[in-house]
Design a protein around this motif. Structure first.
Motif, PDB file in Angstrom:
ATOM      1  N   ALA A 123      37.036  43.692  41.805  1.00 54.07           N
ATOM      2  CA  ALA A 123      36.719  44.890  42.587  1.00 54.07           C
ATOM      3  C   ALA A 123      37.881  45.876  42.609  1.00 54.07           C
ATOM      4  O   ALA A 123      37.674  47.093  42.557  1.00 54.07           O
ATOM      5  CB  ALA A 123      36.336  44.490  44.007  1.00 54.07           C
ATOM      6  N   TYR A 124      39.101  45.379  42.699  1.00 53.86           N
ATOM      7  CA  TYR A 124      40.281  46.245  42.654  1.00 53.86           C
ATOM      8  C   TYR A 124      41.219  45.669  41.601  1.00 53.86           C
ATOM      9  O   TYR A 124      41.839  44.634  41.808  1.00 53.86           O
ATOM     10  CB  TYR A 124      40.975  46.312  44.007  1.00 53.86           C
ATOM     11  CG  TYR A 124      42.186  47.229  44.012  1.00 53.86           C
ATOM     12  CD1 TYR A 124      42.033  48.610  44.056  1.00 53.86           C
ATOM     13  CD2 TYR A 124      43.472  46.705  43.944  1.00 53.86           C
ATOM     14  CE1 TYR A 124      43.144  49.450  44.036  1.00 53.86           C
ATOM     15  CE2 TYR A 124      44.585  47.538  43.926  1.00 53.86           C
ATOM     16  CZ  TYR A 124      44.413  48.909  43.970  1.00 53.86           C
ATOM     17  OH  TYR A 124      45.503  49.747  43.944  1.00 53.86           O
ATOM     18  N   THR A 125      41.288  46.325  40.457  1.00 51.11           N
ATOM     19  CA  THR A 125      42.040  45.793  39.323  1.00 51.11           C
ATOM     20  C   THR A 125      43.121  46.777  38.884  1.00 51.11           C
ATOM     21  O   THR A 125      42.850  47.962  38.686  1.00 51.11           O
ATOM     22  CB  THR A 125      41.100  45.506  38.130  1.00 51.11           C
ATOM     23  OG1 THR A 125      40.093  44.580  38.539  1.00 51.11           O
ATOM     24  CG2 THR A 125      41.879  44.914  36.963  1.00 51.11           C
ATOM     25  N   VAL A 126      44.334  46.274  38.748  1.00 53.87           N
ATOM     26  CA  VAL A 126      45.452  47.084  38.255  1.00 53.87           C
ATOM     27  C   VAL A 126      45.731  46.690  36.806  1.00 53.87           C
ATOM     28  O   VAL A 126      45.983  45.516  36.514  1.00 53.87           O
ATOM     29  CB  VAL A 126      46.713  46.869  39.109  1.00 53.87           C
ATOM     30  CG1 VAL A 126      47.883  47.658  38.512  1.00 53.87           C
ATOM     31  CG2 VAL A 126      46.468  47.290  40.549  1.00 53.87           C
ATOM     32  N   LEU A 127      45.664  47.670  35.897  1.00 54.13           N
ATOM     33  CA  LEU A 127      45.941  47.426  34.483  1.00 54.13           C
ATOM     34  C   LEU A 127      47.316  47.999  34.144  1.00 54.13           C
ATOM     35  O   LEU A 127      47.625  49.130  34.525  1.00 54.13           O
ATOM     36  CB  LEU A 127      44.867  48.091  33.610  1.00 54.13           C
ATOM     37  CG  LEU A 127      43.415  47.669  33.883  1.00 54.13           C
ATOM     38  CD1 LEU A 127      42.455  48.484  33.014  1.00 54.13           C
ATOM     39  CD2 LEU A 127      43.225  46.172  33.628  1.00 54.13           C
ATOM     40  N   THR A 128      48.097  47.239  33.418  1.00 55.37           N
ATOM     41  CA  THR A 128      49.464  47.673  33.079  1.00 55.37           C
ATOM     42  C   THR A 128      49.674  47.663  31.563  1.00 55.37           C
ATOM     43  O   THR A 128      48.991  46.945  30.829  1.00 55.37           O
ATOM     44  CB  THR A 128      50.507  46.756  33.733  1.00 55.37           C
ATOM     45  OG1 THR A 128      50.263  45.395  33.342  1.00 55.37           O
ATOM     46  CG2 THR A 128      50.426  46.843  35.251  1.00 55.37           C
ATOM     47  N   TYR A 129      50.632  48.469  31.126  1.00 54.50           N
ATOM     48  CA  TYR A 129      50.965  48.558  29.707  1.00 54.50           C
ATOM     49  C   TYR A 129      52.191  47.706  29.401  1.00 54.50           C
ATOM     50  O   TYR A 129      52.989  47.375  30.287  1.00 54.50           O
ATOM     51  CB  TYR A 129      51.262  50.007  29.315  1.00 54.50           C
ATOM     52  CG  TYR A 129      50.054  50.918  29.383  1.00 54.50           C
ATOM     53  CD1 TYR A 129      49.172  51.004  28.310  1.00 54.50           C
ATOM     54  CD2 TYR A 129      49.805  51.693  30.514  1.00 54.50           C
ATOM     55  CE1 TYR A 129      48.064  51.846  28.367  1.00 54.50           C
ATOM     56  CE2 TYR A 129      48.707  52.537  30.576  1.00 54.50           C
ATOM     57  CZ  TYR A 129      47.834  52.605  29.504  1.00 54.50           C
ATOM     58  OH  TYR A 129      46.747  53.423  29.570  1.00 54.50           O
TER      59      TYR A 129
END
Length: 224
Positions: free
Chosen positions: A181-187
């Motif tokens: 539901a709350y997703t943080v995507l990082t590089y």
């Protein structure tokens, strides 16, 4: 309403001990009309239900999650008006002479609520049905002080729908809505490529979006 008095006398006597004038009112599907229905619209939930003529419906359900789960719900057309407890037994049908009934669980009955049982008791009921036993719930009727109630799940015609239900459960997504539901995507550092974990999360979101047709809004936000 059909009665199944042939295999209930022993427990019936136990119930009668608390109230000498009580009668046992019994609900179950006749063997010829015992129907088990599976509902599996997607990989988010599986349900296996059994109609109880004159009473309501019994439902086993499992939902997408990190952990294998199962729940039993007893839907009642006439909800209880008082708090009580139902004793759940595995009862041998008349065609199993010499077999004895076994206790499974105690199910709390809430005022104006359907009854339900957690995972362990639900799985036990399913395995007893698979062996041909009839899981049966006994409790004091809150509408008639002179009656006890017995609600039995008929194991007839259970095997094929149950096999489909087990296959459905094994194919549920191994995560729930709350997991994405709350997703943080990082590089990756100093790169424009997502990290391995972020790619995995993105794949999970894609899988979920394919299954949940009721999802109305997806918000994307980012910064550099």
């Amino acid at each position: 309403m059909r009665k199944f008095a042939t295999f209930l006398p022993v427990l019936g006597m136990t119930l009668m001990a608390t109230s000498a004038s009580a009668h046992l009112r019994q609900y179950s599907a006749p063997v010829e009309d015992s129907i088990w229905s599976i509902n599996a619209p997607n990989r988010l939930e599986c349900t296996l239900s059994h109609n109880l003529p004159g009473y309501g419906r019994a439902i086993f359900s499992s939902v997408a999650s990190k952990q294998l789960n199962m729940e039993f719900t007893l839907e009642m057309r006439r909800l209880p008006k008082n708090y009580s407890v139902a004793s759940v037994y595995s009862v041998p049908p008349a065609w199993m002479p010499g077999e004895v009934q076994r206790p499974i669980a105690e199910m709390p009955i809430g005022k104006q609520f359907d009854g339900d049982l957690p995972e362990q008791a639900a799985w036990t009921m399913l395995s007893e049905l698979e062996k041909g036993y009839w899981p049966t719930l006994y409790y004091k009727d809150s509408y008639n002080q002179y009656d006890n109630v017995a609600v039995a799940l008929n194991a007839s015609n259970f095997s094929t729908p149950y096999e489909s239900f087990v296959n459905c459960v094994s194919n549920l997504l191994p995560f729930s809505f709350e997991d994405i539901a709350y997703t943080v995507l990082t590089y990756k550092k100093n790169a424009v490529e997502l990290t391995k974990n972020s790619k995995k999360k993105l794949d999970m979101i894609a899988e979920y979006l394919k299954e949940d047709t009721d999802l109305e809004l997806v918000l994307l936000d980012g910064y550099a």
